[in-house]
Design a protein around this motif. Structure first.
Motif, PDB file in Angstrom:
ATOM      1  N   GLN A   1     -19.208  -6.756   8.574  1.00 30.77           N
ATOM      2  CA  GLN A   1     -17.741  -7.064   8.387  1.00 30.77           C
ATOM      3  C   GLN A   1     -17.903  -8.450   9.421  1.00 30.77           C
ATOM      4  O   GLN A   1     -16.398  -9.359   8.747  1.00 30.77           O
TER       5      GLN A   1
ATOM      6  N   LEU B   1     -10.352  -6.909   7.555  1.00 32.49           N
ATOM      7  CA  LEU B   1     -10.403  -8.018   6.741  1.00 32.49           C
ATOM      8  C   LEU B   1      -8.470  -8.809   7.355  1.00 32.49           C
ATOM      9  O   LEU B   1      -8.068  -9.569   6.902  1.00 32.49           O
ATOM     10  N   LYS B   2      -8.226  -8.054   8.040  1.00 32.55           N
ATOM     11  CA  LYS B   2      -6.691  -8.514   8.848  1.00 32.55           C
ATOM     12  C   LYS B   2      -6.153 -10.142   8.728  1.00 32.55           C
ATOM     13  O   LYS B   2      -5.427 -10.959   8.344  1.00 32.55           O
TER      14      LYS B   2
ATOM     15  N   LEU C   1     -13.295  -3.877  -1.909  1.00 30.40           N
ATOM     16  CA  LEU C   1     -13.908  -4.484  -0.045  1.00 30.40           C
ATOM     17  C   LEU C   1     -14.475  -5.650  -0.675  1.00 30.40           C
ATOM     18  O   LEU C   1     -15.135  -7.140  -0.246  1.00 30.40           O
TER      19      LEU C   1
ATOM     20  N   LEU D   1     -13.348  -8.628  -1.800  1.00 27.42           N
ATOM     21  CA  LEU D   1     -12.031  -9.645  -0.762  1.00 27.42           C
ATOM     22  C   LEU D   1     -13.135 -10.664   0.108  1.00 27.42           C
ATOM     23  O   LEU D   1     -12.903 -11.364   0.648  1.00 27.42           O
TER      24      LEU D   1
ATOM     25  N   ASP E   1      -9.174   0.905   5.501  1.00 27.40           N
ATOM     26  CA  ASP E   1     -10.248   0.303   4.566  1.00 27.40           C
ATOM     27  C   ASP E   1     -10.473  -1.415   4.989  1.00 27.40           C
ATOM     28  O   ASP E   1     -11.265  -1.782   5.082  1.00 27.40           O
ATOM     29  N   TYR E   2      -9.033  -1.627   5.481  1.00 24.23           N
ATOM     30  CA  TYR E   2      -8.646  -3.806   5.271  1.00 24.23           C
ATOM     31  C   TYR E   2      -8.473  -4.462   6.820  1.00 24.23           C
ATOM     32  O   TYR E   2      -8.116  -4.861   6.936  1.00 24.23           O
TER      33      TYR E   2
ATOM     34  N   THR F   1     -13.505   1.582  -2.758  1.00 26.68           N
ATOM     35  CA  THR F   1     -12.645   0.701  -2.064  1.00 26.68           C
ATOM     36  C   THR F   1     -14.022  -0.236  -2.203  1.00 26.68           C
ATOM     37  O   THR F   1     -13.837  -1.435  -1.689  1.00 26.68           O
TER      38      THR F   1
ATOM     39  N   LEU G   1      -5.838 -12.168   5.978  1.00 27.44           N
ATOM     40  CA  LEU G   1      -5.010 -11.839   4.682  1.00 27.44           C
ATOM     41  C   LEU G   1      -3.561 -12.516   5.199  1.00 27.44           C
ATOM     42  O   LEU G   1      -2.868 -12.246   6.339  1.00 27.44           O
TER      43      LEU G   1
ATOM     44  N   VAL H   1      -2.257  -7.800   0.529  1.00 32.97           N
ATOM     45  CA  VAL H   1      -2.581  -6.255   0.317  1.00 32.97           C
ATOM     46  C   VAL H   1      -2.029  -5.776   0.415  1.00 32.97           C
ATOM     47  O   VAL H   1      -1.141  -5.425   1.269  1.00 32.97           O
TER      48      VAL H   1
ATOM     49  N   VAL I   1       0.422  -8.375   4.467  1.00 33.03           N
ATOM     50  CA  VAL I   1       0.113  -7.032   4.665  1.00 33.03           C
ATOM     51  C   VAL I   1       0.914  -6.167   4.568  1.00 33.03           C
ATOM     52  O   VAL I   1       1.561  -6.182   5.202  1.00 33.03           O
TER      53      VAL I   1
ATOM     54  N   ASP J   1      -3.643  -0.461  -3.863  1.00 37.58           N
ATOM     55  CA  ASP J   1      -4.402   0.146  -3.310  1.00 37.58           C
ATOM     56  C   ASP J   1      -2.931   1.483  -3.125  1.00 37.58           C
ATOM     57  O   ASP J   1      -2.463   1.879  -2.670  1.00 37.58           O
TER      58      ASP J   1
END
Length: 752
Positions: free
Chosen positions: A646, A456-457, A428, A431, A452-453, A424, A460, A444, A463, A523
């Motif tokens: 991040q 990043l939302k 990531l 991404l 995990d994501y 992952t 994105l 995603v 989702v 994923d």
């Protein structure tokens, strides 16, 4: 003889009766210490005969004692010799055997060198390679070189003979002229002595001395021929021993090598590499290394680059031209054994053919522990850093410390590995690079309950989270929608007169949002591909393979991620068209080969030696063996971003994108196929179902039920609803009125 005591020192000759002189006055006698003189009786004195007899009787006893002492000394010496031989004998024998083998190997090397020079083996081998590649000019050149070499050898022999004859002739002339001249000069000089006191007789005497000395020297040399032969033999043995030593210890039998078969950290030297190659189970390499390759005089071009520290300081590199019958690919297959022999892990050893010469093996060995050292901070953390979809996104570093850019344009990917392997983190890393390109959209789908994501939302576009049937169907529908969008993108490419999204470049994309690059991550895809029936799974695999195959030039990148690689979770047809493959720590070679390709483990591309993170140790987390990420397969050490990093990257991405993405939550698309059929039938009295199926596919190309729909299937659907279907001339046909009646019947049932 009498003794006289003087109170003073007399002269030596004052008393002729006494020959003893008291040099120091005698002290006065103390009372009670006087010594009574002993008078010997006649029977107490031995005669000469008695003394001789007594001494003769003592000789045997003395000899017996000496013999006993000698026997004791001999026994002790024998015991010491035995103990010494027992202690040092094997070592001396081993040393003699070892150095004797050096001499033998040196003799073999000398013989091979002579044979090679005489038979032009190197030139013949080069000529054979040139002939195999149809390089006729090179063949002609090498053939002429062999012929020229033969003529040259003959010319050298002739010149040596000519030189010997010329020297002999000139020396004879010099003697023939010099001797008469000397004699005449001596005879003339004897008349007046102008040149000194010598004459012809002295000349003859000198010549005789020279001839006599020469003859004596020759005679002495002939008598002591063994001395010259011994010296020449010792010199010859020393030269052969030196030739054998140059071949290295790998030319000796294993039991005679100093380092034996121990495996520890091995310094990468020429000898160490040769020994390691001799023990990988390749018969051809083992045979030629026993003959002294690659250190023979005939192997002058074997070491293209001797072992040296790599420029990055992380390991050692070497380039070695392999012998005939031992291609680089076969050595790479024995990577595990070779790594063991060199004292490193298989993931720390890299073997590939040189770009300019396929016979040259380029080997690179990492220093121990380099793969587990902390990865340097990502280049994306630099202030103001941005990315470009077409240039690739930085995902980590190579073993030599170089930044690895994962190409995304016209590529797709598959990532796998055990939990804790860092798969992952690699996804990531890509991404977080993608969000810094404001022209790239990201979707995603995660079929698991993790976050995990989550960070990043905001960046994105789509989702989908959760291991639910609804999320699976939403992902299927999304892929169908993207597949249908390919036709729209194709029209846009025609509009701008370009063949691909990359050809249009960022300028066209900025003006035409319909051509924006798009990344789709699926994923935990094992839950996506595991359908309830074989037929549904087959349809899903066909859908995904068709989309992935067709979407590359339209700016799409699809990546599948799973911890359990198999044909069920990563279909074989999908892996066959996958370009970017990565595998972290994995349990067995079958799963390794599912991800990295057929026979990947057997050819040295394997992640079996990697260990996932545990409670007590990070091990090899974040290190994945990749194919397609770099020019050659190899491990990549992925970047790992902290929560603070991040957030930093997301904030910068939002500034570049002008705010959060217009995020949509995927929903399951449902359609009334019977109403759609009535709609496409229009005012027709009857419809051929084959034509009706085609019209339905055109009306809603993204709807999953219409994908692959044909007239026979549509007839079965209508029959199930009680709608009469006829087959005039073999074609399934239905009356439009019957379709409308079926719709009315459904509405009445729903109203009730």
């Amino acid at each position: 003889m009498s003794t006289t005591t003087y109170t003073t020192t007399p002269a030596p000759d004052e008393d002729p009766e006494d020959n003893v002189v008291q040099l120091r006055p005698a002290p006065p006698a103390q009372p009670g210490t006087e010594v009574e003189p002993h008078v010997f009786e006649p029977d107490e004195v031995l005669t000469a005969e008695q003394y001789e007899q007594r001494m003769r009787s003592r000789v045997p006893a003395a000899l017996a004692g000496a013999a006993g002492t000698a026997r004791t000394s001999t026994t002790a010496a024998a015991l010491w010799t035995a103990r010494t031989a027992r202690r040092y004998g094997p070592l001396v024998g081993w040393a003699l055997y070892r150095h004797g083998m050096y001499v033998y190997k040196g003799m073999e090397a000398k013989r091979q060198r002579k044979d090679s020079d005489r038979e032009y083996r190197d030139i013949r081998a080069a000529r054979a390679r040139a002939l195999a590649t149809d390089d006729l000019d090179k063949v002609t050149q090498l053939t002429d070189q062999m012929r020229t070499g033969a003529h040259t050898r003959i010319e050298i022999t002739e010149r040596r003979l000519d030189l010997a004859w010329t020297v002999t002739k000139r020396a004879s002339k010099a003697v023939g002229v010099g001797v008469p001249v000397a004699l005449v000069t001596g005879a003339v000089n004897s008349l007046g002595g102008w040149l000194g006191p010598w004459d012809a007789t002295d000349v003859l005497t000198t010549m005789g001395a020279v001839f006599t000395g020469t003859a004596d020297t020759i005679t002495w040399s002939a008598d002591h021929w063994w001395l010259f032969a011994g010296t020449a033999g010792c010199n010859w043995l020393w030269r052969r021993w030196r030739d054998g030593r140059r071949l290295g210890e790998q030319a000796l039998p294993e039991k005679l090598r100093r380092n034996g078969t121990d495996t520890v950290y091995v310094e990468l030297t020429e000898t160490a590499l040769a020994i390691a190659l001799a023990n990988i189970g390749h018969r051809k390499l083992t045979a030629v290394i026993k003959e002294g390759w690659p250190n023979r005089d005939t192997d002058a071009n074997a070491w293209v680059q001797p072992p040296m520290m790599d420029a990055t300081g992380t390991g050692w590199s070497v380039k070695l031209r392999l012998p005939v019958g031992a291609p680089v690919a076969e050595v790479a297959k024995a990577k595990v054994a070779l790594a063991h022999n060199l004292g490193c892990r298989p993931q720390e050893l890299f073997i590939e053919a040189d770009e300019n010469d396929s016979t040259v093996m380029e080997l690179f060995r990492l220093d121990p522990g380099v793969l587990r050292e902390p990865v340097p901070p990502s280049v994306l953390l630099e202030e103001g850093a941005t990315t470009d979809f077409f240039a690739g996104f930085p995902v980590g570093i190579s073993p030599r410390g170089q930044v690895v850019l994962e190409a995304h344009n016209e590529r797709n990917g598959a990532v796998s590995g055990l939990p804790g392997s860092g798969k992952t983190s690699l996804v990531l890393a890509a991404l977080y690079g993608a969000i810094l390109d404001p022209l790239t959209d990201i979707d995603v789908f995660v079929f698991a309950g993790n976050n995990d994501y989550e960070a990043l939302k905001p960046c994105l576009n789509v989702v989908g989270l959760g291991d639910t049937a609804e999320n699976v169907q939403a992902c299927i529908n999304h892929i169908k929608t993207l597949h249908a969008d390919l036709a729209v993108r194709g029209e846009l490419l025609k509009k701008h007169n370009i063949k691909s999204v990359e050809e249009g470049g960022r300028a066209v994309i900025a003006k035409e949002p319909g051509l924006r690059p798009r990344i789709l991550v699926v994923d935990e895809c094992q839950a996506f591909f595991r359908q309830d029936s074989a037929q549904k799974r087959k349809e899903l695999v066909n859908l995904v393979v068709r989309f992935v195959s067709a979407s590359r030039k339209y700016g799409y990148h699809v990546k599948f991620v799973t911890p359990v690689p198999s044909d069920q979770s990563l279909p074989r047809d999908l892996i066959a068209i996958t370009t970017n493959k990565a595998c972290g720590a994995i349990g067995d070679k079958l799963r390794n080969n599912v991800v990295l390709g057929e026979n990947a483990h057997e050819t040295g591309v394997s992640a079996l030696g990697l260990k996932p993170k545990t409670k007590d140790s990070l091990n090899d987390v974040g290190t994945l063996v990749t194919v397609g990420y770099m020019d050659n397969p190899g491990p990549v050490r992925s970047y790992h971003y902290t929560a603070e990093q991040q957030e930093q990257l997301v904030q910068r991405a939002l500034e570049l994108r002008g705010g959060a993405a217009a995020q949509t939550v995927p929903t399951v698309q449902e359609r009334d196929w019977l109403a759609d059929l009535a709609s496409v039938a229009g005012g027709l009295e009857k419809v051929k179902l084959a034509d009706g199926a085609a019209l339905l596919r055109k009306k809603a190309p993204g709807y999953h039920l219409y994908q692959g729909l044909d007239g026979k299937t549509l007839a079965e659907w209508l029959t199930d609803l009680g709608v009469p279907v006829t087959r005039p001339q073999g074609a399934h046909t239905v009356l439009t009125q019957s379709i409308r009646e079926a719709i009315a019947a459904q509405e009445n049932t729903t109203g009730e």
